[in-house]
Design a protein around this motif. Structure first.
Motif, PDB file in Angstrom:
ATOM      1  N   ALA A  50       0.859  -1.185   0.000  1.00 53.26           N
ATOM      2  CA  ALA A  50       0.000   0.000   0.000  1.00 53.26           C
ATOM      3  C   ALA A  50       0.892   1.231   0.000  1.00 53.26           C
ATOM      4  O   ALA A  50       1.753   1.384   0.868  1.00 53.26           O
ATOM      5  CB  ALA A  50      -0.912   0.001   1.223  1.00 53.26           C
ATOM      6  N   VAL A  51       0.702   2.104  -0.985  1.00 53.31           N
ATOM      7  CA  VAL A  51       1.563   3.277  -1.157  1.00 53.31           C
ATOM      8  C   VAL A  51       0.830   4.529  -0.707  1.00 53.31           C
ATOM      9  O   VAL A  51      -0.275   4.825  -1.177  1.00 53.31           O
ATOM     10  CB  VAL A  51       1.991   3.430  -2.627  1.00 53.31           C
ATOM     11  CG1 VAL A  51       2.865   4.656  -2.797  1.00 53.31           C
ATOM     12  CG2 VAL A  51       2.724   2.184  -3.096  1.00 53.31           C
ATOM     13  N   VAL A  52       1.452   5.286   0.201  1.00 55.72           N
ATOM     14  CA  VAL A  52       0.851   6.496   0.754  1.00 55.72           C
ATOM     15  C   VAL A  52       1.778   7.679   0.502  1.00 55.72           C
ATOM     16  O   VAL A  52       2.985   7.580   0.713  1.00 55.72           O
ATOM     17  CB  VAL A  52       0.603   6.350   2.272  1.00 55.72           C
ATOM     18  CG1 VAL A  52      -0.040   7.616   2.837  1.00 55.72           C
ATOM     19  CG2 VAL A  52      -0.260   5.136   2.557  1.00 55.72           C
ATOM     20  N   TYR A  63       6.736   8.625  -8.342  1.00 57.30           N
ATOM     21  CA  TYR A  63       5.937   8.071  -9.450  1.00 57.30           C
ATOM     22  C   TYR A  63       6.768   7.052 -10.243  1.00 57.30           C
ATOM     23  O   TYR A  63       6.313   5.945 -10.530  1.00 57.30           O
ATOM     24  CB  TYR A  63       5.476   9.210 -10.346  1.00 57.30           C
ATOM     25  CG  TYR A  63       4.495   8.810 -11.445  1.00 57.30           C
ATOM     26  CD1 TYR A  63       3.139   9.082 -11.309  1.00 57.30           C
ATOM     27  CD2 TYR A  63       4.923   8.198 -12.617  1.00 57.30           C
ATOM     28  CE1 TYR A  63       2.235   8.738 -12.308  1.00 57.30           C
ATOM     29  CE2 TYR A  63       4.037   7.845 -13.620  1.00 57.30           C
ATOM     30  CZ  TYR A  63       2.689   8.126 -13.460  1.00 57.30           C
ATOM     31  OH  TYR A  63       1.814   7.778 -14.451  1.00 57.30           O
ATOM     32  N   ILE A  64       7.985   7.445 -10.576  1.00 54.08           N
ATOM     33  CA  ILE A  64       8.861   6.568 -11.368  1.00 54.08           C
ATOM     34  C   ILE A  64       9.214   5.311 -10.581  1.00 54.08           C
ATOM     35  O   ILE A  64       9.249   4.200 -11.121  1.00 54.08           O
ATOM     36  CB  ILE A  64      10.128   7.334 -11.781  1.00 54.08           C
ATOM     37  CG1 ILE A  64       9.763   8.476 -12.737  1.00 54.08           C
ATOM     38  CG2 ILE A  64      11.136   6.395 -12.442  1.00 54.08           C
ATOM     39  CD1 ILE A  64      10.898   9.425 -13.030  1.00 54.08           C
ATOM     40  N   SER A  65       9.463   5.465  -9.270  1.00 56.24           N
ATOM     41  CA  SER A  65       9.817   4.321  -8.439  1.00 56.24           C
ATOM     42  C   SER A  65       8.670   3.320  -8.362  1.00 56.24           C
ATOM     43  O   SER A  65       8.875   2.104  -8.472  1.00 56.24           O
ATOM     44  CB  SER A  65      10.194   4.792  -7.034  1.00 56.24           C
ATOM     45  OG  SER A  65      10.545   3.697  -6.222  1.00 56.24           O
ATOM     46  N   ILE A  66       7.454   3.817  -8.197  1.00 54.02           N
ATOM     47  CA  ILE A  66       6.292   2.925  -8.118  1.00 54.02           C
ATOM     48  C   ILE A  66       6.062   2.245  -9.460  1.00 54.02           C
ATOM     49  O   ILE A  66       5.694   1.065  -9.532  1.00 54.02           O
ATOM     50  CB  ILE A  66       5.046   3.713  -7.678  1.00 54.02           C
ATOM     51  CG1 ILE A  66       5.246   4.227  -6.252  1.00 54.02           C
ATOM     52  CG2 ILE A  66       3.793   2.840  -7.755  1.00 54.02           C
ATOM     53  CD1 ILE A  66       4.208   5.199  -5.805  1.00 54.02           C
ATOM     54  N   GLU A  67       6.294   2.981 -10.528  1.00 54.99           N
ATOM     55  CA  GLU A  67       6.180   2.398 -11.861  1.00 54.99           C
ATOM     56  C   GLU A  67       7.142   1.217 -12.007  1.00 54.99           C
ATOM     57  O   GLU A  67       6.794   0.176 -12.578  1.00 54.99           O
ATOM     58  CB  GLU A  67       6.482   3.481 -12.895  1.00 54.99           C
ATOM     59  CG  GLU A  67       6.060   3.138 -14.309  1.00 54.99           C
ATOM     60  CD  GLU A  67       6.265   4.316 -15.236  1.00 54.99           C
ATOM     61  OE1 GLU A  67       5.449   4.502 -16.141  1.00 54.99           O
ATOM     62  OE2 GLU A  67       7.258   5.065 -15.063  1.00 54.99           O
ATOM     63  N   SER A  73       6.305  -7.008 -10.898  1.00 55.56           N
ATOM     64  CA  SER A  73       5.137  -7.885 -10.676  1.00 55.56           C
ATOM     65  C   SER A  73       4.665  -7.871  -9.233  1.00 55.56           C
ATOM     66  O   SER A  73       4.131  -8.868  -8.731  1.00 55.56           O
ATOM     67  CB  SER A  73       5.461  -9.330 -11.104  1.00 55.56           C
ATOM     68  OG  SER A  73       5.800  -9.379 -12.474  1.00 55.56           O
ATOM     69  N   LEU A  74       4.846  -6.747  -8.545  1.00 52.13           N
ATOM     70  CA  LEU A  74       4.328  -6.592  -7.193  1.00 52.13           C
ATOM     71  C   LEU A  74       2.927  -5.997  -7.265  1.00 52.13           C
ATOM     72  O   LEU A  74       2.593  -5.288  -8.214  1.00 52.13           O
ATOM     73  CB  LEU A  74       5.243  -5.672  -6.373  1.00 52.13           C
ATOM     74  CG  LEU A  74       6.672  -6.180  -6.183  1.00 52.13           C
ATOM     75  CD1 LEU A  74       7.558  -5.062  -5.640  1.00 52.13           C
ATOM     76  CD2 LEU A  74       6.701  -7.372  -5.260  1.00 52.13           C
ATOM     77  N   GLU A  75       2.113  -6.270  -6.261  1.00 54.03           N
ATOM     78  CA  GLU A  75       0.766  -5.690  -6.224  1.00 54.03           C
ATOM     79  C   GLU A  75       0.835  -4.355  -5.497  1.00 54.03           C
ATOM     80  O   GLU A  75       1.102  -4.295  -4.297  1.00 54.03           O
ATOM     81  CB  GLU A  75      -0.217  -6.616  -5.515  1.00 54.03           C
ATOM     82  CG  GLU A  75      -1.627  -6.037  -5.499  1.00 54.03           C
ATOM     83  CD  GLU A  75      -2.636  -6.921  -4.811  1.00 54.03           C
ATOM     84  OE1 GLU A  75      -3.741  -6.441  -4.516  1.00 54.03           O
ATOM     85  OE2 GLU A  75      -2.319  -8.101  -4.569  1.00 54.03           O
ATOM     86  N   ILE A  76       0.602  -3.286  -6.233  1.00 57.03           N
ATOM     87  CA  ILE A  76       0.659  -1.939  -5.676  1.00 57.03           C
ATOM     88  C   ILE A  76      -0.760  -1.444  -5.418  1.00 57.03           C
ATOM     89  O   ILE A  76      -1.626  -1.514  -6.296  1.00 57.03           O
ATOM     90  CB  ILE A  76       1.391  -0.978  -6.633  1.00 57.03           C
ATOM     91  CG1 ILE A  76       2.802  -1.500  -6.954  1.00 57.03           C
ATOM     92  CG2 ILE A  76       1.446   0.425  -6.030  1.00 57.03           C
ATOM     93  CD1 ILE A  76       3.702  -1.645  -5.754  1.00 57.03           C
ATOM     94  N   ILE A  77      -0.998  -0.923  -4.221  1.00 55.37           N
ATOM     95  CA  ILE A  77      -2.318  -0.425  -3.834  1.00 55.37           C
ATOM     96  C   ILE A  77      -2.169   1.059  -3.482  1.00 55.37           C
ATOM     97  O   ILE A  77      -1.716   1.394  -2.391  1.00 55.37           O
ATOM     98  CB  ILE A  77      -2.863  -1.202  -2.624  1.00 55.37           C
ATOM     99  CG1 ILE A  77      -2.778  -2.711  -2.880  1.00 55.37           C
ATOM    100  CG2 ILE A  77      -4.294  -0.785  -2.312  1.00 55.37           C
ATOM    101  CD1 ILE A  77      -2.832  -3.550  -1.636  1.00 55.37           C
ATOM    102  N   PRO A  78      -2.524   1.968  -4.403  1.00 59.80           N
ATOM    103  CA  PRO A  78      -2.350   3.397  -4.128  1.00 59.80           C
ATOM    104  C   PRO A  78      -3.397   3.913  -3.141  1.00 59.80           C
ATOM    105  O   PRO A  78      -4.574   3.578  -3.245  1.00 59.80           O
ATOM    106  CB  PRO A  78      -2.532   4.055  -5.505  1.00 59.80           C
ATOM    107  CG  PRO A  78      -2.620   2.932  -6.492  1.00 59.80           C
ATOM    108  CD  PRO A  78      -3.057   1.726  -5.744  1.00 59.80           C
ATOM    109  N   VAL A  79      -2.949   4.729  -2.190  1.00 60.69           N
ATOM    110  CA  VAL A  79      -3.853   5.370  -1.239  1.00 60.69           C
ATOM    111  C   VAL A  79      -3.771   6.877  -1.475  1.00 60.69           C
ATOM    112  O   VAL A  79      -2.748   7.506  -1.184  1.00 60.69           O
ATOM    113  CB  VAL A  79      -3.470   5.018   0.212  1.00 60.69           C
ATOM    114  CG1 VAL A  79      -4.382   5.738   1.196  1.00 60.69           C
ATOM    115  CG2 VAL A  79      -3.547   3.507   0.437  1.00 60.69           C
ATOM    116  N   PHE A  80      -4.832   7.438  -2.057  1.00 65.88           N
ATOM    117  CA  PHE A  80      -4.912   8.867  -2.348  1.00 65.88           C
ATOM    118  C   PHE A  80      -6.258   9.380  -1.851  1.00 65.88           C
ATOM    119  O   PHE A  80      -7.276   8.705  -2.013  1.00 65.88           O
ATOM    120  CB  PHE A  80      -4.832   9.136  -3.858  1.00 65.88           C
ATOM    121  CG  PHE A  80      -3.455   9.115  -4.432  1.00 65.88           C
ATOM    122  CD1 PHE A  80      -2.720  10.284  -4.552  1.00 65.88           C
ATOM    123  CD2 PHE A  80      -2.893   7.936  -4.867  1.00 65.88           C
ATOM    124  CE1 PHE A  80      -1.447  10.261  -5.096  1.00 65.88           C
ATOM    125  CE2 PHE A  80      -1.622   7.896  -5.410  1.00 65.88           C
ATOM    126  CZ  PHE A  80      -0.892   9.078  -5.526  1.00 65.88           C
TER     127      PHE A  80
END
Length: 321
Positions: A50-52, A63-67, A73-80
């Motif tokens: 989960a990314v905050v 942004y580039i790092s999360i990309e 192949s990791l599951e990214i869950i954005p929290v905005f």
């Protein structure tokens, strides 16, 4: 002449101090080794992140790092709190709203983050690791909350760098994913001020609007004109009475007695005017929908973007080139 001093030339106190220094050096080496093994074990078993606090600017480091993490192949869950999608992924407003498992809470520090509340939410969700990206350390209060909740704290480290260091992931080229920096926004291609319906409206009225407007999607709004649902021609087909079990006339009568709220899908995926067409297209593919309502900061519908609008954009590009 040798630079190594013989122990015969040292006093008992000097020999003792030398032994202490050797022990400390060896103990530090052991701690580093154990720390690396522990870090590797964390990353091997943690796939849901989960990314905050990340930036929505495609040129920003976060942004580039999360990309790149997505490329692993990791599951990214954005929290905005102010976005509906990020890199084609559905956003959640708070950590508590995220469904399913969370292994790591990755935090990009900014002034808007309440670390105490976030740490407590991480404990309540039973996450493995609370990872603060480089630049800010946790306060003693946050450390205490995480320690009491048995959540490991990592500071001053880059999650992306650690994954690449400890695990043999194939890296995907990110330049191709970010080649279009001036991506077309939804607001440039959406249909503005679309027709809407209320939950209590009759389905027959919704069908009439679709047929006369030549569209297939109708946002459902409440009494304050805020988006609460979506009605599509597919939803109507699913609820339409089958002619295999009744006469056509009876089926029509039954259909006319149905309200919009009986057929619509509530809490639909939505986008903002500033969302890119690429993100909108990725959301449509992910959620298997043909159109998305566009809302403003007050949750009011300002437009509709459909796959047809997106196709027109790409056909137009081909004609220009």
């Amino acid at each position: 002449m040798s630079t190594i001093q013989s122990t015969e030339d040292l006093s008992p106190e000097q020999i003792r101090n030398q032994q202490i220094e050797r022990y400390r050096a060896g103990d530090a080496a052991r701690r580093v080794y154990l720390f690396r093994r522990q870090r590797k074990a964390i990353l091997e078993n943690c796939r849901h992140i989960a990314v905050v606090g990340a930036s929505s600017d495609p040129n920003s480091p976060s942004y580039i790092s999360i990309e790149r993490l997505l490329g692993l192949s990791l599951e990214i869950i954005p929290v905005f709190t102010d976005r509906e999608s990020f890199l084609g992924l559905r956003c959640f407003r708070t950590l508590r709203e995220v469904p399913g498992k969370i292994d790591i809470v990755q935090v990009y520090p900014n002034k808007e983050i309440d670390f105490t509340t976030l740490a407590q939410a991480a404990v309540d969700r039973g996450v493995n690791t609370f990872w603060i990206e480089q630049g800010v350390a946790a306060s003693p209060e946050v450390e205490k909350i995480l320690a009491n909740g048995r959540v490991q704290l990592v500071e001053y480290e880059s999650l992306e760098t650690e994954y690449l260091k400890h695990l043999p992931f194939p890296t995907a080229p990110s330049a191709a994913q970010r080649r279009d920096r001036k991506a077309t926004k939804v607001k440039e291609r959406m249909s503005k001020s679309p027709a809407t319906v209320k939950p209590e409206d009759g389905l027959k009225d919704a069908i009439w609007k679709m047929e006369h407007g030549h569209f297939r999607h109708l946002p459902v709004v409440d009494e304050r004109e805020k988006l609460i649902g979506m009605l599509t021609d597919r939803d109507i087909r699913l609820i339409r009475p089958s002619l295999a079990f009744m006469k056509k006339e009876d089926a029509e009568v039954q259909l006319w007695s149905i309200a919009v709220q009986q057929a619509a899908v509530f809490d639909p995926i939505r986008v903002k005017p500033e969302t890119t067409l690429k993100e909108a297209a990725e959301l449509m593919l992910r959620w298997h929908v043909g159109g998305l309502p566009v809302i403003d900061d007050h949750e009011k519908v300002v437009g509709m973007i459909t796959y047809t609008d997106i196709l027109r954009e790409f056909v137009g590009r081909e004609e220009i080139h």
